[in-house]
Design an enzyme around this catalytic site. Sequence first.
Site, PDB file in Angstrom:
ATOM      1  N   HIS A   1     106.810 -47.088  27.501  1.00  0.00           N
ATOM      2  CA  HIS A   1     107.561 -46.145  26.570  1.00  0.00           C
ATOM      3  C   HIS A   1     108.254 -44.759  27.266  1.00  0.00           C
ATOM      4  O   HIS A   1     108.167 -44.765  28.504  1.00  0.00           O
ATOM      5  CB  HIS A   1     106.512 -45.690  25.562  1.00  0.00           C
ATOM      6  CG  HIS A   1     105.760 -46.553  24.851  1.00  0.00           C
ATOM      7  ND1 HIS A   1     104.597 -47.089  25.371  1.00  0.00           N
ATOM      8  CD2 HIS A   1     106.116 -47.235  23.880  1.00  0.00           C
ATOM      9  CE1 HIS A   1     104.392 -48.064  24.438  1.00  0.00           C
ATOM     10  NE2 HIS A   1     105.058 -48.318  23.455  1.00  0.00           N
TER      11      HIS A   1
ATOM     12  N   ASP B   1     104.681 -43.950  30.180  1.00  0.00           N
ATOM     13  CA  ASP B   1     103.544 -44.681  30.758  1.00  0.00           C
ATOM     14  C   ASP B   1     103.953 -45.944  31.429  1.00  0.00           C
ATOM     15  O   ASP B   1     103.177 -46.948  31.651  1.00  0.00           O
ATOM     16  CB  ASP B   1     102.743 -44.971  29.385  1.00  0.00           C
ATOM     17  CG  ASP B   1     103.593 -45.757  28.240  1.00  0.00           C
ATOM     18  OD1 ASP B   1     104.588 -45.993  28.719  1.00  0.00           O
ATOM     19  OD2 ASP B   1     103.013 -45.888  27.061  1.00  0.00           O
TER      20      ASP B   1
ATOM     21  N   SER C   1     108.117 -49.784  18.776  1.00  0.00           N
ATOM     22  CA  SER C   1     107.558 -48.388  18.859  1.00  0.00           C
ATOM     23  C   SER C   1     108.508 -47.569  19.493  1.00  0.00           C
ATOM     24  O   SER C   1     108.316 -46.279  19.343  1.00  0.00           O
ATOM     25  CB  SER C   1     106.196 -48.507  19.804  1.00  0.00           C
ATOM     26  OG  SER C   1     106.521 -49.137  20.902  1.00  0.00           O
TER      27      SER C   1
END
Length: 239
Positions: free
Chosen positions: A193, A190, A18
């Site tokens: 990320h 967060d 991601s």
Amino acid sequence: MSKIKNIIWPQVILFGDSITQFSFQLSGWGSEIANKLARKCDVVNRGLSGYNTRWAKVVLPRILPPTASNPPVAVTIFFGANDCSLEDKNPQQHVPCEEFTQNLKDMVKYLASAGVPNDKVIFITPPPLHEASWEKECILKGCSLNRLNSVTGQYAQACVQTAGECGVDVLDLWSLMQKDGQDFTVYLADGLHLSVKGNQFVAEHLWRLLESRVADLPFILPYWGDVDAKNPENSLLSD
């Protein structure tokens, strides 16, 4: 009229989880690299959110076929943030560190067979994890904290060691973002990320490794001021 010759655009492939998938968002590190290489090279985002190296190794031949006629000029391999999930908390994504290491080696070996030599491969370690922030995200999803920064560091260290064994460059985010005891939370959105500042950090440090690999790429198609206005074909259809 003679047959028009297609333009072959070189490629840099960003392969990861991601953190790579999100890298083309506004102010993302991937979009910054793509901007630097505009008119010279296509930067291809092959980030797969949630993936680990076990799955990445399986899909890599589908992303870069072994018969590719135009191998990329560089490939980044940016995994580990999911592999390092705690087995008892997140068995779906967890990959043992020994297997993680072997998967990285297998991907480098495959890339070499597909025409991408080791000196065109760059490993990127996972960034450090801020446990308190990530725990809040986990609770919102109905689970408990499923990663630890100390464990993330073990995978980052394994990535660095494997890079040395394979003869590839490595960007050690886990160490760099914590260098000299600095507050690494500014690099994270967060806890896991990247924030805007984290994306800037990755882009800046990755470019230092990538620049030499793309330095000789020519500017594709003439500068507009150099186009023959009366006979543009003379400028635009020549090699």
